[in-house]
Design a protein around this motif. Structure first.
Motif, mmCIF file in Angstrom:
data_model
loop_
_atom_site.group_PDB
_atom_site.id
_atom_site.type_symbol
_atom_site.label_atom_id
_atom_site.label_comp_id
_atom_site.label_asym_id
_atom_site.label_seq_id
_atom_site.Cartn_x
_atom_site.Cartn_y
_atom_site.Cartn_z
ATOM 1 N N LYS A 114 0.749 -1.176 -0.144
ATOM 2 C CA LYS A 114 0.078 -0.130 -0.125
ATOM 3 C C LYS A 114 0.900 1.363 0.099
ATOM 4 O O LYS A 114 0.605 2.228 -0.734
ATOM 5 C CB LYS A 114 -0.861 0.079 1.164
ATOM 6 N N GLU A 164 2.301 1.695 -3.471
ATOM 7 C CA GLU A 164 1.342 2.106 -4.414
ATOM 8 C C GLU A 164 1.306 3.872 -4.221
ATOM 9 O O GLU A 164 0.959 4.744 -5.205
ATOM 10 C CB GLU A 164 0.091 1.731 -4.245
ATOM 11 N N ARG A 209 4.201 5.336 -5.566
ATOM 12 C CA ARG A 209 4.054 5.389 -6.840
ATOM 13 C C ARG A 209 3.317 6.544 -7.609
ATOM 14 O O ARG A 209 3.602 7.097 -8.559
ATOM 15 C CB ARG A 209 3.544 3.975 -7.574
#
Length: 187
Positions: A131, A134, A137
């Motif tokens: 998580k 992400e 990112r």
């Protein structure tokens, strides 16, 4: 690529756990083997004693070898008593063997439970890291559009590091030259 990294990480963690379990020596298993060998030795001794008892039943040293003497009967009784004592020892040692086996079983169940907890914790950590990855990112994707300013700071930092490294190198080189020219001043 991300799935590959997730799978690789999970397999690495599981491999490390399995390797750790295999690397540990199990003193309980050796105690079990020693106890099992002891019980087997007692069983072999009982078998030999029973063979001696069977032989003593057929011995007749009485009147012209036709009858059993009192000594023959006493010898058979003594061997039979010895067999009963050996049987009692076999029962006691077998109980010890079963206790060791039960202890090992409980210990392995506890280890399995502990390892399940560890694996669950690792999985939780992995999902948390995924998580976070992400999030990072998405932040990277957002900043790539306006990355000119970030790149400038990066180049300035790299230039500053290179200049400091050059100055440090030059300073060390000068000290080495001075030390080489005046070796009596330095110990």
């Amino acid at each position: 690529m991300i799935k590959f990294l997730k799978t690789f990480f999970l397999l690495t963690v599981l491999f490390c756990l399995v390797r750790q379990v295999n690397a540990q020596t199990n003193p309980d298993s050796t105690a079990f083997e020693v106890q099992r060998n002891h019980v087997n030795d007692l069983l072999d001794a009982r078998q030999q004693k029973f063979g001696a008892y069977d032989t003593s039943l057929t011995q007749k040293t009485g009147l012209f070898g036709l009858f059993k003497s009192k000594g023959d009967m006493q010898k058979s009784i003594d061997i039979l008593k010895d067999i009963v004592i050996t049987d009692n020892n076999i029962f006691l040692e077998t109980q010890k063997l079963l206790k060791i086996k039960d202890f090992e079983k409980d210990k392995f169940q506890q280890l399995a439970t502990d390892y399940d907890k560890q694996v669950s914790a690792y999985i939780g950590t992995i999902s948390k890291l995924q998580k976070e990855n992400e999030k990072l990112r998405t932040q990277v994707d957002k900043t790539t559009g306006s990355g000119g300013l970030g790149n400038i700071f990066l180049y300035i930092a790299l230039l500053a590091i290179a200049v400091l490294a050059y100055l440090l190198y030059k300073s060390k080189a000068q000290k080495a030259i001075v030390k080489h020219q005046n070796p009596s001043q330095y110990p």
